[in-house]
Design an enzyme around this catalytic site. Structure first.
Site, PDB file in Angstrom:
ATOM      1  N   TYR A  48       0.950  -1.192  -0.018  1.00 21.23           N
ATOM      2  CA  TYR A  48       0.025  -0.031   0.015  1.00 21.23           C
ATOM      3  C   TYR A  48       0.809   1.225   0.026  1.00 21.23           C
ATOM      4  O   TYR A  48       1.871   1.266   0.774  1.00 21.23           O
ATOM      5  CB  TYR A  48      -1.076   0.134   1.269  1.00 21.23           C
ATOM      6  CG  TYR A  48      -1.917   1.291   1.210  1.00 21.23           C
ATOM      7  CD1 TYR A  48      -2.919   1.214   0.262  1.00 21.23           C
ATOM      8  CD2 TYR A  48      -1.639   2.237   2.249  1.00 21.23           C
ATOM      9  CE1 TYR A  48      -3.860   2.433   0.398  1.00 21.23           C
ATOM     10  CE2 TYR A  48      -2.451   3.535   2.195  1.00 21.23           C
ATOM     11  CZ  TYR A  48      -3.579   3.505   1.489  1.00 21.23           C
ATOM     12  OH  TYR A  48      -4.404   4.564   1.527  1.00 21.23           O
ATOM     13  N   ASP A  62      -0.775  15.971   5.971  1.00 22.22           N
ATOM     14  CA  ASP A  62      -1.591  15.049   4.985  1.00 22.22           C
ATOM     15  C   ASP A  62      -2.963  16.190   4.792  1.00 22.22           C
ATOM     16  O   ASP A  62      -4.012  15.862   5.379  1.00 22.22           O
ATOM     17  CB  ASP A  62      -2.009  13.766   5.681  1.00 22.22           C
ATOM     18  CG  ASP A  62      -2.972  13.168   4.552  1.00 22.22           C
ATOM     19  OD1 ASP A  62      -2.950  13.361   3.274  1.00 22.22           O
ATOM     20  OD2 ASP A  62      -3.675  12.257   5.034  1.00 22.22           O
ATOM     21  N   ASP A  89      -3.092   5.803  -2.763  1.00 15.68           N
ATOM     22  CA  ASP A  89      -4.100   6.598  -2.277  1.00 15.68           C
ATOM     23  C   ASP A  89      -3.951   7.968  -3.240  1.00 15.68           C
ATOM     24  O   ASP A  89      -3.202   8.660  -3.447  1.00 15.68           O
ATOM     25  CB  ASP A  89      -3.377   7.179  -0.770  1.00 15.68           C
ATOM     26  CG  ASP A  89      -4.456   7.943  -0.278  1.00 15.68           C
ATOM     27  OD1 ASP A  89      -5.329   8.716  -0.976  1.00 15.68           O
ATOM     28  OD2 ASP A  89      -4.056   8.651   0.974  1.00 15.68           O
ATOM     29  N   ASP A  91      -6.304  10.400  -2.893  1.00 16.77           N
ATOM     30  CA  ASP A  91      -6.784  11.414  -2.217  1.00 16.77           C
ATOM     31  C   ASP A  91      -8.180  11.635  -2.924  1.00 16.77           C
ATOM     32  O   ASP A  91      -8.935  10.772  -3.213  1.00 16.77           O
ATOM     33  CB  ASP A  91      -5.984  12.773  -2.308  1.00 16.77           C
ATOM     34  CG  ASP A  91      -4.877  12.879  -1.267  1.00 16.77           C
ATOM     35  OD1 ASP A  91      -4.798  11.738  -0.402  1.00 16.77           O
ATOM     36  OD2 ASP A  91      -3.958  13.638  -1.417  1.00 16.77           O
ATOM     37  N   HIS A 116      -7.599   4.462  -4.555  1.00 13.03           N
ATOM     38  CA  HIS A 116      -9.001   4.682  -4.121  1.00 13.03           C
ATOM     39  C   HIS A 116      -8.989   6.259  -4.011  1.00 13.03           C
ATOM     40  O   HIS A 116      -7.943   7.086  -4.105  1.00 13.03           O
ATOM     41  CB  HIS A 116      -8.985   4.281  -2.668  1.00 13.03           C
ATOM     42  CG  HIS A 116      -8.250   4.696  -1.706  1.00 13.03           C
ATOM     43  ND1 HIS A 116      -7.940   5.971  -0.874  1.00 13.03           N
ATOM     44  CD2 HIS A 116      -7.017   3.904  -1.014  1.00 13.03           C
ATOM     45  CE1 HIS A 116      -6.965   6.189  -0.159  1.00 13.03           C
ATOM     46  NE2 HIS A 116      -6.309   4.871  -0.148  1.00 13.03           N
ATOM     47  N   GLU A 118     -11.500   9.474  -2.691  1.00 13.40           N
ATOM     48  CA  GLU A 118     -12.193   9.655  -1.538  1.00 13.40           C
ATOM     49  C   GLU A 118     -13.285  10.937  -1.721  1.00 13.40           C
ATOM     50  O   GLU A 118     -13.182  11.443  -2.712  1.00 13.40           O
ATOM     51  CB  GLU A 118     -11.258  10.034  -0.271  1.00 13.40           C
ATOM     52  CG  GLU A 118     -10.664  11.397  -0.416  1.00 13.40           C
ATOM     53  CD  GLU A 118      -9.596  11.620   0.667  1.00 13.40           C
ATOM     54  OE1 GLU A 118      -9.674  12.386   1.540  1.00 13.40           O
ATOM     55  OE2 GLU A 118      -8.754  10.499   0.779  1.00 13.40           O
ATOM     56  N   CYS A 126      -6.768  14.283   7.423  1.00 12.86           N
ATOM     57  CA  CYS A 126      -6.807  12.852   7.601  1.00 12.86           C
ATOM     58  C   CYS A 126      -7.870  12.204   7.965  1.00 12.86           C
ATOM     59  O   CYS A 126      -8.698  12.972   8.649  1.00 12.86           O
ATOM     60  CB  CYS A 126      -5.620  12.834   8.674  1.00 12.86           C
ATOM     61  SG  CYS A 126      -5.505  11.035   9.482  1.00 12.86           S
ATOM     62  N   ARG A 161     -13.357   5.614  -1.433  1.00 16.89           N
ATOM     63  CA  ARG A 161     -13.384   5.903   0.167  1.00 16.89           C
ATOM     64  C   ARG A 161     -14.396   6.727   0.534  1.00 16.89           C
ATOM     65  O   ARG A 161     -14.489   7.797  -0.253  1.00 16.89           O
ATOM     66  CB  ARG A 161     -11.804   6.277   0.515  1.00 16.89           C
ATOM     67  CG  ARG A 161     -12.110   6.990   1.696  1.00 16.89           C
ATOM     68  CD  ARG A 161     -10.805   7.154   2.300  1.00 16.89           C
ATOM     69  NE  ARG A 161     -10.573   8.477   3.325  1.00 16.89           N
ATOM     70  CZ  ARG A 161      -9.621   8.964   3.722  1.00 16.89           C
ATOM     71  NH1 ARG A 161      -8.286   8.423   3.337  1.00 16.89           N
ATOM     72  NH2 ARG A 161      -9.859   9.891   4.554  1.00 16.89           N
ATOM     73  N   GLU A 191     -13.904   4.786   5.802  1.00 19.80           N
ATOM     74  CA  GLU A 191     -13.067   5.195   6.675  1.00 19.80           C
ATOM     75  C   GLU A 191     -13.581   5.402   8.040  1.00 19.80           C
ATOM     76  O   GLU A 191     -14.858   5.572   8.413  1.00 19.80           O
ATOM     77  CB  GLU A 191     -12.376   6.609   6.323  1.00 19.80           C
ATOM     78  CG  GLU A 191     -11.358   7.149   6.867  1.00 19.80           C
ATOM     79  CD  GLU A 191     -10.091   6.529   7.135  1.00 19.80           C
ATOM     80  OE1 GLU A 191     -10.167   5.234   7.675  1.00 19.80           O
ATOM     81  OE2 GLU A 191      -8.983   6.771   6.562  1.00 19.80           O
ATOM     82  N   ASN A 213      -8.844  -0.001   7.171  1.00 23.86           N
ATOM     83  CA  ASN A 213      -7.569   0.691   7.490  1.00 23.86           C
ATOM     84  C   ASN A 213      -7.160   0.735   8.868  1.00 23.86           C
ATOM     85  O   ASN A 213      -8.063   1.234  10.115  1.00 23.86           O
ATOM     86  CB  ASN A 213      -7.930   2.339   7.181  1.00 23.86           C
ATOM     87  CG  ASN A 213      -6.928   3.140   7.484  1.00 23.86           C
ATOM     88  OD1 ASN A 213      -5.616   2.670   7.839  1.00 23.86           O
ATOM     89  ND2 ASN A 213      -6.951   4.416   7.275  1.00 23.86           N
TER      90      ASN A 213
END
Length: 308
Positions: A48, A62, A89, A91, A116, A118, A126, A161, A191, A213
């Site tokens: 990952y 982040d 990721d 975002d 993924h 989101e 985060c 996500r 999440e 996660n």
């Protein structure tokens, strides 16, 4: 030697096959290419690549500061160093739907097996912090539709996500997840689930794989792989764990260097030189170099040199 001998297409195909088999796959987070190879050496199922880790590697929080080129570049460096599939990721997709489409094709070209996207408002936060916001359902669905439409390799895994759980509750999160699956998402990353029952409820409500996660110091309890498997989870990630362990060890080593003046007491905690050389295949490079750069001259070549 050098990079992976398995093509990106084959990695994606194998990942799809294993997910279809009902296995629960373990994806520790790699914080650099070398750690990806270590993950492979220890027998895990995939690698990952965390957006939070990429940002931290640059000394940034982040909060959506990294760019597509930075993320794709780091993802390519990691993906090509291992025979395992790597998921990344992405975002919020780095912009509007057209940007999301470009993101998917860029990550395909970088050799990733999936990503993924989101449903947070951009700039994002985060997923385990308070104060985050999500976009409306139409915007979230539009991102996933753009991703699916842009995909050229049907085996590239597009995961959605959703951060709705922490804002609107579990029922709303399930509804959002269903809408994302209807838009074409191959898997759902819910999440900040609070307990195993929430993972189980999400898995039961959907007919696609669920990702869990297991990040430390967050809102989710750190469940075991067996517990998550029993709850219906099919992918487990530990996104920042190796970075946290490495940085913690580095900090303690610097403390020791400050107080003791050397690191003799820390030798037992270090990766041995021999283990590092094995991990980077030092011997393989040496053999290759010797095979193509041989200074040994034949008798005829020596005679020609003498006459010259």
């Amino acid at each position: 030697m050098l990079y992976s001998q398995t093509t990106a297409a084959d990695k994606r195909r194998v990942l799809r096959e294993r997910l279809a088999s009902g296995e629960t796959l373990r994806f520790p987070g790699a914080f650099n290419p070398l750690s990806a190879r270590l993950i492979e050496q220890h027998g895990f199922d995939g690698v990952y690549v965390s957006g939070a880790v990429i940002a931290a590697d640059l000394g940034l929080p982040d909060v959506g500061l990294t760019t597509l080129s930075e993320v794709a570049g780091r993802g390519q460096q990691i993906a090509r160093m291992t025979e395992l599939p790597a998921i990344i990721d992405a975002d919020t997709g780095f912009g509007e739907p057209m940007n999301v489409a470009r993101t998917i094709q860029t990550l395909e070209d970088a050799g990733l097996a999936g990503c993924h996207i989101e449903d947070q408002v951009n700039p994002k936060r985060c997923g385990h912090l308070d104060g985050k916001s999500v976009v409306d359902e139409n915007t979230a669905v539009g991102r996933i539709r753009a991703a699916v439409d842009a995909r050229r390799d049907a085996n590239f895994l597009i995961m959605a996500r959703t951060d709705v759980r922490a804002i609107e509750g579990m029922d709303a999160a399930v509804d959002r997840a269903r809408a994302l699956v209807d838009a074409g998402a191959d898997a759902i990353f819910p999440e900040a689930m609070r307990d195993l029952a929430e993972f189980e409820a999400m898995a039961s409500a959907l007919d696609v794989p669920i990702l869990a996660n297991m990040t430390e110091f967050g809102k989710s309890e750190l469940f075991t792989v067996d517990q998550l498997r029993d709850a219906g989870v099919r992918i487990v990630i530990w996104p920042v764990s190796l970075l946290r362990i490495a940085m913690g060890a580095a900090g303690r080593a610097l403390d020791e260097l400050t107080t003791a003046g050397n690191l003799t007491a820390k030798l037992g905690e270090m990766q041995h030189r021999a283990d590092l050389y094995d991990l980077v295949d030092y011997e393989g490079y040496t053999r290759f170099d010797s095979s193509v750069f041989d200074f040994t001259l034949s008798t005829r070549q020596n005679e020609s040199i003498d006459r010259g």
